[in-house]
Design a protein around this motif. Sequence first.
Motif, mmCIF file in Angstrom:
data_model
loop_
_atom_site.group_PDB
_atom_site.id
_atom_site.type_symbol
_atom_site.label_atom_id
_atom_site.label_comp_id
_atom_site.label_asym_id
_atom_site.label_seq_id
_atom_site.Cartn_x
_atom_site.Cartn_y
_atom_site.Cartn_z
ATOM 1 N N VAL A 1 -15.351 -45.207 12.811
ATOM 2 C CA VAL A 1 -14.267 -44.242 13.009
ATOM 3 C C VAL A 1 -13.033 -44.733 12.258
ATOM 4 N N SER A 2 -12.333 -43.821 11.576
ATOM 5 C CA SER A 2 -11.149 -44.202 10.803
ATOM 6 C C SER A 2 -10.049 -43.157 10.944
ATOM 7 N N ALA A 3 -8.853 -43.563 10.548
ATOM 8 C CA ALA A 3 -7.724 -42.647 10.412
ATOM 9 C C ALA A 3 -7.371 -42.569 8.935
ATOM 10 N N ALA A 4 -6.825 -41.437 8.537
ATOM 11 C CA ALA A 4 -6.464 -41.239 7.136
ATOM 12 C C ALA A 4 -5.224 -40.362 7.050
ATOM 13 N N ALA A 5 -4.608 -40.353 5.887
ATOM 14 C CA ALA A 5 -3.437 -39.503 5.663
ATOM 15 C C ALA A 5 -3.546 -38.847 4.295
ATOM 16 N N MET A 6 -3.085 -37.591 4.223
ATOM 17 C CA MET A 6 -2.957 -36.893 2.945
ATOM 18 C C MET A 6 -1.505 -36.992 2.509
ATOM 19 N N LEU A 7 -1.305 -37.348 1.233
ATOM 20 C CA LEU A 7 0.018 -37.668 0.729
ATOM 21 C C LEU A 7 0.310 -36.901 -0.559
ATOM 22 N N ALA A 8 1.475 -36.258 -0.615
ATOM 23 C CA ALA A 8 1.921 -35.614 -1.855
ATOM 24 C C ALA A 8 2.471 -36.668 -2.792
ATOM 25 N N LYS A 9 1.962 -36.712 -4.017
ATOM 26 C CA LYS A 9 2.417 -37.703 -4.987
ATOM 27 C C LYS A 9 3.360 -37.096 -6.026
ATOM 28 N N GLN A 10 3.728 -35.832 -5.829
ATOM 29 C CA GLN A 10 4.689 -35.152 -6.689
ATOM 30 C C GLN A 10 5.385 -34.094 -5.853
ATOM 31 N N ASP A 11 6.497 -33.579 -6.332
ATOM 32 C CA ASP A 11 7.121 -32.423 -5.704
ATOM 33 C C ASP A 11 6.209 -31.223 -5.918
ATOM 34 N N LEU A 12 6.011 -30.419 -4.873
ATOM 35 C CA LEU A 12 5.080 -29.290 -4.980
ATOM 36 C C LEU A 12 5.377 -28.240 -3.933
ATOM 37 N N VAL A 13 4.784 -27.059 -4.123
ATOM 38 C CA VAL A 13 4.755 -26.021 -3.101
ATOM 39 C C VAL A 13 3.355 -26.051 -2.502
ATOM 40 N N LEU A 14 3.284 -26.294 -1.219
ATOM 41 C CA LEU A 14 2.000 -26.502 -0.559
ATOM 42 C C LEU A 14 1.245 -25.188 -0.359
ATOM 43 N N ALA A 15 -0.038 -25.198 -0.683
ATOM 44 C CA ALA A 15 -0.917 -24.048 -0.434
ATOM 45 C C ALA A 15 -2.335 -24.561 -0.222
ATOM 46 N N GLY A 16 -2.986 -24.089 0.834
ATOM 47 C CA GLY A 16 -4.378 -24.446 1.076
ATOM 48 C C GLY A 16 -4.587 -25.542 2.101
ATOM 49 N N LEU A 17 -3.561 -25.875 2.878
ATOM 50 C CA LEU A 17 -3.734 -26.960 3.852
ATOM 51 C C LEU A 17 -4.768 -26.586 4.910
ATOM 52 N N ASP A 18 -4.749 -25.355 5.351
ATOM 53 C CA ASP A 18 -5.728 -24.937 6.347
ATOM 54 C C ASP A 18 -7.134 -24.898 5.755
ATOM 55 N N VAL A 19 -7.237 -24.616 4.453
ATOM 56 C CA VAL A 19 -8.539 -24.650 3.789
ATOM 57 C C VAL A 19 -9.091 -26.073 3.793
ATOM 58 N N SER A 20 -8.234 -27.042 3.502
ATOM 59 C CA SER A 20 -8.686 -28.437 3.510
ATOM 60 C C SER A 20 -9.093 -28.867 4.917
ATOM 61 N N ARG A 21 -8.386 -28.394 5.913
ATOM 62 C CA ARG A 21 -8.780 -28.685 7.305
ATOM 63 C C ARG A 21 -10.173 -28.145 7.604
ATOM 64 N N MET A 22 -10.443 -26.930 7.129
ATOM 65 C CA MET A 22 -11.745 -26.313 7.373
ATOM 66 C C MET A 22 -12.882 -27.101 6.729
#
Length: 276
Positions: free
Chosen positions: A35-56
């Motif tokens: 079992v592990s923990a992880a984080a998603m990190l923005a490495k540039q300035d951006l407008v976020l789209a698709g976070l719920d898709v990645s969750r799915m």
Amino acid sequence: MSDLSTVQKIIAEALAEDIGSGDVTTDATIPAASVSAAAMLAKQDLVLAGLDVSRMVFLLLDPNIRFDPLAKDGETITAGKEIARLSGNTRFLLKGERVALNLLQHLSGIATLTARYVEKLSGTKAQVLDTRKTLPGLRELEKYAVRVGGGKNHRMGLYDMILIKDNHIKAAGSILQAVERAKSAAPDLKVEVETSNLDEVRQALAAKADIIMLDNMPLGMMRGAVQLIDRAALVEASGNVTLETIRGIAETGVDYISSGSLTHSAPAADISMKIR
């Protein structure tokens, strides 16, 4: 967002393509009960789209994975910001990582580029439209990302609007014949006509097109076309649309500016996922 079943199908096909008969690296190196923990990190300035898709993506692999979003679609994210935290079975986190990131990076890239185009139009009446120049199978998601970035969707496909282009006109015989046939066959659909010069604009006006596209016209001709149309139809500009040219195009008085580059040329946003 897009229809849930459509998104799930896209994800399932992407996972099957990537995992195939099994993730040999992960299965060989990571114990099944890890079992592990992880984080998603923005490495540039951006407008976020698709976070719920990645969750799915992760939940389709293992519904017990915990996915905690730290931002939402449409939000402007600065480089270095965490956008989600995950925890659960390590094998499933690693098996879903690439597909989740591919979709999130692609959609955020489209939203980010679209937002830059929209910003260029501040103070004008023009709106940015996408096109059908999308990746096969991803049109619904890509057009969703355009909306997230502040753009508008043109037709979704060949079925929801009539757009008479140069090849239709040539095959039909004339703009008038093409428009008359279109209005007779589908009276409830709006009819748009592509034009490349002022004579064709006059023909489209005479045929009573609902929308007139000015395709690859120089700015001077475009201004003349807008004056000629004089609000008798909506006006769309297309062709040679870049971040450098879009403001000048908007200032001619057009209602819409369409660009395939929103979807076919948007660079993927730089987002990573790290096991803690």
